[in-house]
Every structure is written in structure tokens, then in C-alpha cells.
Scaffold this active site. Structure first.
Site, PDB file in Angstrom:
ATOM      1  N   GLY A   1      46.401  50.240  37.199  1.00  0.00           N
ATOM      2  CA  GLY A   1      45.458  49.224  36.743  1.00  0.00           C
ATOM      3  C   GLY A   1      45.561  47.984  37.600  1.00  0.00           C
ATOM      4  O   GLY A   1      46.346  47.922  38.551  1.00  0.00           O
ATOM      5  N   ARG A   2      44.777  46.982  37.292  1.00  0.00           N
ATOM      6  CA  ARG A   2      44.794  45.752  38.074  1.00  0.00           C
ATOM      7  C   ARG A   2      44.679  44.541  37.181  1.00  0.00           C
ATOM      8  O   ARG A   2      44.212  44.612  36.045  1.00  0.00           O
ATOM      9  CB  ARG A   2      43.657  45.733  39.099  1.00  0.00           C
ATOM     10  CG  ARG A   2      42.269  45.529  38.499  1.00  0.00           C
ATOM     11  CD  ARG A   2      41.239  45.272  39.599  1.00  0.00           C
ATOM     12  NE  ARG A   2      39.888  45.113  39.077  1.00  0.00           N
ATOM     13  CZ  ARG A   2      39.408  43.981  38.603  1.00  0.00           C
ATOM     14  NH1 ARG A   2      40.169  42.923  38.541  1.00  0.00           N
ATOM     15  NH2 ARG A   2      38.160  43.916  38.167  1.00  0.00           N
ATOM     16  N   GLY A   3      45.122  43.403  37.720  1.00  0.00           N
ATOM     17  CA  GLY A   3      44.975  42.126  37.049  1.00  0.00           C
ATOM     18  C   GLY A   3      44.160  41.209  37.929  1.00  0.00           C
ATOM     19  O   GLY A   3      43.399  41.668  38.791  1.00  0.00           O
ATOM     20  N   ALA A   4      44.332  39.906  37.723  1.00  0.00           N
ATOM     21  CA  ALA A   4      43.516  38.942  38.460  1.00  0.00           C
ATOM     22  C   ALA A   4      43.855  38.901  39.945  1.00  0.00           C
ATOM     23  O   ALA A   4      43.010  38.612  40.774  1.00  0.00           O
ATOM     24  CB  ALA A   4      43.677  37.549  37.850  1.00  0.00           C
ATOM     25  N   LYS A   5      45.117  39.195  40.291  1.00  0.00           N
ATOM     26  CA  LYS A   5      45.527  39.056  41.690  1.00  0.00           C
ATOM     27  C   LYS A   5      46.262  40.257  42.254  1.00  0.00           C
ATOM     28  O   LYS A   5      46.626  40.250  43.422  1.00  0.00           O
ATOM     29  CB  LYS A   5      46.423  37.816  41.846  1.00  0.00           C
ATOM     30  CG  LYS A   5      45.681  36.496  41.694  1.00  0.00           C
ATOM     31  CD  LYS A   5      44.686  36.290  42.832  1.00  0.00           C
ATOM     32  CE  LYS A   5      43.948  34.965  42.684  1.00  0.00           C
ATOM     33  NZ  LYS A   5      42.957  34.784  43.766  1.00  0.00           N
ATOM     34  N   GLY A   6      46.522  41.264  41.455  1.00  0.00           N
ATOM     35  CA  GLY A   6      47.306  42.374  41.953  1.00  0.00           C
ATOM     36  C   GLY A   6      46.921  43.693  41.333  1.00  0.00           C
ATOM     37  O   GLY A   6      46.161  43.752  40.371  1.00  0.00           O
ATOM     38  N   VAL A   7      47.462  44.757  41.901  1.00  0.00           N
ATOM     39  CA  VAL A   7      47.233  46.113  41.413  1.00  0.00           C
ATOM     40  C   VAL A   7      48.591  46.744  41.136  1.00  0.00           C
ATOM     41  O   VAL A   7      49.550  46.533  41.884  1.00  0.00           O
ATOM     42  CB  VAL A   7      46.463  46.959  42.444  1.00  0.00           C
ATOM     43  CG1 VAL A   7      46.245  48.384  41.919  1.00  0.00           C
ATOM     44  CG2 VAL A   7      45.123  46.318  42.774  1.00  0.00           C
TER      45      VAL A   7
ATOM     46  N   ASP B   1      52.108  34.247  27.470  1.00  0.00           N
ATOM     47  CA  ASP B   1      51.002  35.202  27.565  1.00  0.00           C
ATOM     48  C   ASP B   1      51.286  36.470  26.754  1.00  0.00           C
ATOM     49  O   ASP B   1      51.019  37.577  27.202  1.00  0.00           O
ATOM     50  CB  ASP B   1      50.725  35.564  29.029  1.00  0.00           C
ATOM     51  CG  ASP B   1      49.325  36.160  29.217  1.00  0.00           C
ATOM     52  OD1 ASP B   1      48.432  35.873  28.389  1.00  0.00           O
ATOM     53  OD2 ASP B   1      49.120  36.912  30.185  1.00  0.00           O
TER      54      ASP B   1
END
Length: 423
Positions: free
Chosen positions: A24-30, A149
Site C-alpha cells: 500500500g501507499r501513504g502520502a509520501k511512501g510505499v 495519529d
């Protein structure tokens, strides 16, 4: 931050890692599932170097990408707790930086909840997972770390069925006089095995809750990601952060108001997570960010149903005034946890769900995935999309914010183009 024993973290060579899949991915990374030469499965979080390097000059900013990456690597290195990830190695190439942590085959807490009959957990299951979240946050707070978070997507299920918090790039460290100089060490959780009935009975039968194990080995997007030593009543004597960070449905009122925040924000997030476990939805969700934040500041949570200890606890956690909000120390003696042996939780050998681990012989690796190109292509498209959103949001914000559009006095809320959501 003192890492306790100067634990050495090895460098990993990307070409020697077998890429099994992209998780999966987030705002800046995979995040990728990778296998080492020794056969160990790890979760590799890969981040574009240029997104970090261009922020390096702002390294003192609490919101800079450079600061976040450095801080996350630093805290991962010092963890000695079975509910928190271990840093297994660091990857650095011309295009990416990354680090490998424990792989959790059980997906995340949100995915597990959605598999329940009514997409909600029973009180017994909620009690078990809530207790582990309290222990994890308690350990972080003992290090002076505010997580900031907490949400189901950041709570993974380990191979042994216990939880693991991931994604610490939005966390921060507060300098408290009560923070120990070196991290406490917590004994590891035993591997899953035969049920010990004595242990199960002592913990409200949580371990025989009947959640079915996974039928698949696929993993959803993984956002790789007290006894609070300072209770909320002492918050005025503790250093506070003024950064505007979090995930909008879980963010605490004091973060929105910009009045400064401390460990109490994690108690608020815990309340939102428990509400979601009970009702299958978050308590303040609106049709847009502006409405969601307004509800967080002004609306009381709707605790529908007969009064119970769980609903009472949620109400105390979702107290809008951080000085009046229940602390982790008081959470542990709340009626919802009456009879729980806190020293026993991490020793439970049969938690509610024991995930199915992929067989080693079935992992062939995907030679078609080039980690560097994969990450670059994904975030090239994301940045282009974000630029368009920024233009639209800026125009809309200018039209609405001439005094009559300000929903919190003297407080601007971030647009969708801002770096608000985590990774």
C-alpha cells in the site's frame, strides 16, 4: 533521543531483497512486502529522496518531511516493546530511502472490524484490543513520545494475534522531567501456541472470542507508518506542541484550535477508535473537513444505546477540554477494565484473531516490481494531482475566508493541498 544501548541498525541492499508485493501507499511512501536472503519477511517503507531533500533546509520545522523521516527512524531504533515495530535495517539509494520493520500478516484493525457480522466488535474483543492500545501508548508516553495519529489503519495484527502500532512520522517528543533517560524494556510476547485456559479466563475470555482467521494472505495498505508519566491534569507543566497534524476524523480539538497539545491528544484518538469499534463509524465525521472540524469542536458524541462502562469510558476520552479528559492512568482503573490483569495481557497466547501466515514455499517474489521506479511513478502522479487540488483549494479558500467564512476565530484550517494526512 537515547536509544538505550546504541543498537546498531544494519544497512540493507535493495538488490538483495526479494520483492513479494506492494502492500500500500501513504502520502509520501510505499510499503512493500520483501523477503531477505535468510527468508525473513519484512515490511519495507520506501520514500522518495527528492521529497525529503527538498525539505532538508527546513529540518527544524515540526512539519518538514526531513524531520519526519529522521524522527521516525530514530524512534523505531529505540523501541523495545512487543506492541511496537522493530527496525531491521535501512535502505538508501539515489532515488529512495527506506527502512524495514516487522511484517504483520493480519492486516489492520479496520479490516478486521469490517469482517465482523455487523462490522463492529463485541465488548470483550474491544476490551482486549483497547487494553493493548493503552499499553502501547503508555510505553510511548514513558519515552516522552506523543503518537498523534492513532487510527485503526495504523494498528496492525501481528502473526501472534497481538497488535502493533505503526507509522510514527507524525509523532513528536516532548521534553518532560518525568521522562526516563533510557527506554524501559518490555518482555516480548510469546509466540502463538496452545490456549492456556487459566490466562484466558483471567482476561475476560477475550482469547476465545471466535473471530475467524484470515482466508487470504493478502495485506491491505499499511501506512508505515501513559501509564502516562504526565497525566492530563499536569498538562500545564509539560512542554506542548503547536503542530497541526493528524487525520481529520481523529484529530483532537486542541490541535484544531492551535492552543498547544500534549499526551492528552492520544487519549482523544483512543476514544474515537473505541467509538468506531463499538458503532462501526467515527463520531464526528462531516460531509467535508470544515464540517468535521466544527463537529469535533462543538458536537458531543452520540453514545446511542443503554449506558454501559464502555460508553462511559468513550465519553470521558472524548472530553473536549484536555485538562478534564481522562488520562491513561485512570483509563486502566476504569470500570470497563474491571478485573483485567494488566500484567497478563501481553502473555495471552491466543488473542481474538490469529492470522494465516503465507507459506514460505508460496512466496516466489515479483521480479517485475522495480521499487525505485514504482515509488517514483506513483508519487509523480500524486504530486501532479495535488498541484491541481492546491490551485482549486486556494481559490475556494480565498473566496470563503474574508471573515464570513472563518469557522474558527483566528484559526485557518488546512486545505486538502496541505501536508495534513500522515505517512
Amino acid at each position: 533521543m537515547n536509544d538505550g544501548d546504541d543498537h546498531h541498525i544494519p544497512s540493507l541492499q535493495l538488490q538483495k531483497l526479494k520483492v513479494v508485493s506492494a502492500l500500500g501507499r501513504g502520502a509520501k511512501g510505499v510499503v512493500f512486502l520483501v523477503q531477505t536472503e535468510s527468508g525473513e519477511l519484512l515490511a519495507l517503507k520506501a520514500i522518495l529522496r527528492h521529497s525529503i531533500d527538498k525539505n532538508k533546509g527546513n529540518g527544524n520545522s515540526d512539519d518538514s518531511e526531513y524531520r519526519r523521516v529522521c524522527f521516525e527512524q530514530e524512534v523505531l531504533k529505540c523501541f523495545r516493546h512487543p506492541l511496537l515495530p522493530k527496525l531491521h535495517g535501512v535502505v538508501v539509494t539515489e532515488k529512495i530511502v527506506g527502512y524495514a520493520i516487522d511484517y504483520c500478516p493480519g492486516r489492520d484493525l479496520n479490516s478486521l472490524r469490517k469482517k465482523q457480522t455487523e462490522k463492529m466488535f463485541s465488548d470483550d474483543i474491544t476490551r482486549f484490543y483497547a487494553a493493548e492500545l493503552v499499553l502501547a501508548l503508555e510505553y510511548l508516553h514513558s519515552l516522552g513520545i506523543v503518537y498523534r495519529d492513532l487510527k485503526p489503519e495504523n494498528v496492525m495484527i501481528q502473526e501472534n494475534g497481538h497488535l502493533m502500532l505503526v507509522d510514527f512520522d507524525l509523532s513528536t517528543k516532548l521534553c518532560s522531567a518525568k521522562t526516563p533517560e533510557s527506554p524501559p524494556i518490555v518482555e516480548p510476547v510469546p509466540k502463538s501456541g496452545p490456549v492456556k485456559k487459566k490466562n484466558v479466563a483471567a482476561f475476560y475470555r477475550c482469547c476465545s472470542s471466535g473471530i475467524s482467521p484470515e482466508d487470504t494472505v493478502s495485506v491491505p495498505p499499511a501506512e508505515l507508518g501513559a501509564n502516562s508519566r504526565t497525566s492530563t491534569s499536569e498538562s500545564d507543566s509539560v512542554e506542548k506542541s503547536n503542530s497541526f497534524v493528524g487525520t481529520e476524523e481523529y484529530v483532537a480539538p486542541e490541535i484544531i484550535l492551535g492552543t498547544g497539545h500534549d499526551f492528552a491528544v492520544d487519549c482523544w484518538c483512543l476514544g474515537v477508535v473505541l467509538y468506531e469499534m463499538l458503532y462501526g463509524t467515527t463520531p464526528f465525521r462531516g460531509s467535508n473537513r470544515k464540517e468535521t472540524f466544527h463537529r469535533i469542536l462543538k458536537k458531543s458524541p452520540e453514545l446511542v444505546g443503554e449506558p454501559t462502562a464502555l460508553r462511559d469510558l468513550i465519553g470521558k476520552l472524548l472530553e473536549k477540554d484536555p485538562k478534564q479528559r481522562i488520562s491513561l492512568e485512570k483509563v486502566k482503573v476504569h470500570d470497563f477494565f474491571k478485573g483485567v490483569d494488566w500484567n497478563l495481557i501481553l502473555r495471552i497466547q491466543r488473542p481474538p484473531c490469529i492470522p494465516v501466515r503465507p507459506e514460505d514455499k508460496g512466496i516466489e517474489g515479483n521480479k517485475g516490481i522495480d521499487v525505485e521506479d514504482f515509488v517514483h511513478e506513483i508519487f509523480k502522479a500524486v504530486e501532479e494531482e495535488k498541484e491541481e487540488e492546491n490551485k482549486d483549494s486556494e481559490k475556494k479558500s480565498n473566496d470563503e475566508s474574508r471573515n464570513n467564512g472563518v469557522w474558527v476565530e483566528e484559526q485557518n484550517y488546512p486545505t486538502r493541498g496541505d501536508n495534513f494526512l500522515s505517512f
